[in-house]
Design an enzyme around this catalytic site. Sequence first.
Site, mmCIF file in Angstrom:
data_model
loop_
_atom_site.group_PDB
_atom_site.id
_atom_site.type_symbol
_atom_site.label_atom_id
_atom_site.label_comp_id
_atom_site.label_asym_id
_atom_site.label_seq_id
_atom_site.Cartn_x
_atom_site.Cartn_y
_atom_site.Cartn_z
ATOM 1 N N HIS A 1 0.846 -1.191 0.000
ATOM 2 C CA HIS A 1 0.000 0.000 0.000
ATOM 3 C C HIS A 1 0.885 1.247 0.000
ATOM 4 O O HIS A 1 2.109 1.156 0.172
ATOM 5 C CB HIS A 1 -0.959 0.004 1.206
ATOM 6 C CG HIS A 1 -0.287 0.002 2.535
ATOM 7 N ND1 HIS A 1 -0.274 -1.085 3.379
ATOM 8 C CD2 HIS A 1 0.413 0.965 3.179
ATOM 9 C CE1 HIS A 1 0.394 -0.793 4.472
ATOM 10 N NE2 HIS A 1 0.831 0.450 4.381
HETATM 11 C C1 T46 Z 1 4.446 -0.231 6.896
HETATM 12 C C2 T46 Z 1 4.606 -1.487 7.637
HETATM 13 C C3 T46 Z 1 5.951 -1.656 8.265
HETATM 14 C C4 T46 Z 1 -4.008 -0.144 13.244
HETATM 15 O O1 T46 Z 1 -5.150 -0.238 13.727
HETATM 16 N N1 T46 Z 1 -3.176 0.855 13.682
HETATM 17 C C5 T46 Z 1 -1.917 1.010 13.188
HETATM 18 O O2 T46 Z 1 -1.192 1.930 13.618
HETATM 19 C C6 T46 Z 1 -1.454 0.113 12.160
HETATM 20 C C7 T46 Z 1 -0.069 0.253 11.554
HETATM 21 C C8 T46 Z 1 -2.301 -0.875 11.733
HETATM 22 N N2 T46 Z 1 -3.538 -1.008 12.284
HETATM 23 C C9 T46 Z 1 -4.423 -2.103 11.815
HETATM 24 C C10 T46 Z 1 -5.037 -1.805 10.456
HETATM 25 C C11 T46 Z 1 -5.137 -3.153 9.798
HETATM 26 O O3 T46 Z 1 -6.377 -3.732 10.147
HETATM 27 O O4 T46 Z 1 -3.678 -3.295 11.656
HETATM 28 C C12 T46 Z 1 -4.027 -3.976 10.451
HETATM 29 C C13 T46 Z 1 -2.850 -4.151 9.546
HETATM 30 O O5 T46 Z 1 -2.345 -2.865 9.210
HETATM 31 P P1 T46 Z 1 -1.491 -2.580 7.877
HETATM 32 O O6 T46 Z 1 -2.220 -3.034 6.685
HETATM 33 O O7 T46 Z 1 -1.094 -1.129 7.948
HETATM 34 O O8 T46 Z 1 -0.211 -3.515 8.143
HETATM 35 P P2 T46 Z 1 1.139 -3.743 7.361
HETATM 36 O O9 T46 Z 1 1.983 -4.547 8.284
HETATM 37 O O10 T46 Z 1 0.888 -4.280 6.007
HETATM 38 O O11 T46 Z 1 1.814 -2.326 7.152
HETATM 39 C C14 T46 Z 1 2.248 -1.498 8.215
HETATM 40 C C15 T46 Z 1 2.174 -0.030 7.759
HETATM 41 O O12 T46 Z 1 0.859 0.336 7.403
HETATM 42 C C16 T46 Z 1 3.077 0.198 6.581
HETATM 43 O O13 T46 Z 1 2.994 1.523 6.131
HETATM 44 O O14 T46 Z 1 5.408 0.350 6.431
HETATM 45 O O15 T46 Z 1 3.582 -1.759 8.613
#
Ligand code: T46
Length: 131
Positions: free
Chosen positions: A47
């Site tokens: 993303h």
């Molecule tokens: C990146 C990598 C390293 C939350 O509720 N709060 C938060 O602060 C975060 C980061 C996530 N979430 C929830 C939202 C989604 O339901 O956790 C779930 C997974 O989140 P996300 O799709 O953001 O996870 P990753 O691991 O794919 O990505 C994250 C960051 O978004 C991204 O920018 O660099 O970790």
Amino acid sequence: MIKLIKIPKINDDCFLHFVENNKHIPFATKRVYYITQPNADLYRGKHAHYQNKQVIFCIQGKVKMVIDDGNKKEVVVLDKSEVGLFLDKMIWHEMHDMNKNTILLVFASKFYDENDYIRDYNDFLKIANTK
Ligand code: T46
């Protein structure tokens, strides 16, 4: 496109690292999160953020980061606790090839907001190339 940030690593009887807002981290941090115990085949990210900027540290183990501004892709391996990757807004990013013991520590400029995500790559390309 790859912007690495080196932070202090003080070698005492242990290693001590620190970061300060607007000095090592090029923004005022609003959120910190971390990722631990990844599965071997974990492939995450995929993303971009409209506004959120981040600095990602791999404080244990390693991670391969693919970053993409809509025109070119670059790959960087993070495997040093004192080196972070600055991820600007509107950069598509993917993380994979982690170790079981990998720990990612992330400083973010914005509070969590699902509306700040672009999760479809074709949407990202359209938006990136019209900005
Ligand atoms: C990146 C990598 C390293 C939350 O509720 N709060 C938060 O602060 C975060 C980061 C996530 N979430 C929830 C939202 C989604 O339901 O956790 C779930 C997974 O989140 P996300 O799709 O953001 O996870 P990753 O691991 O794919 O990505 C994250 C960051 O978004 C991204 O920018 O660099 O970790």
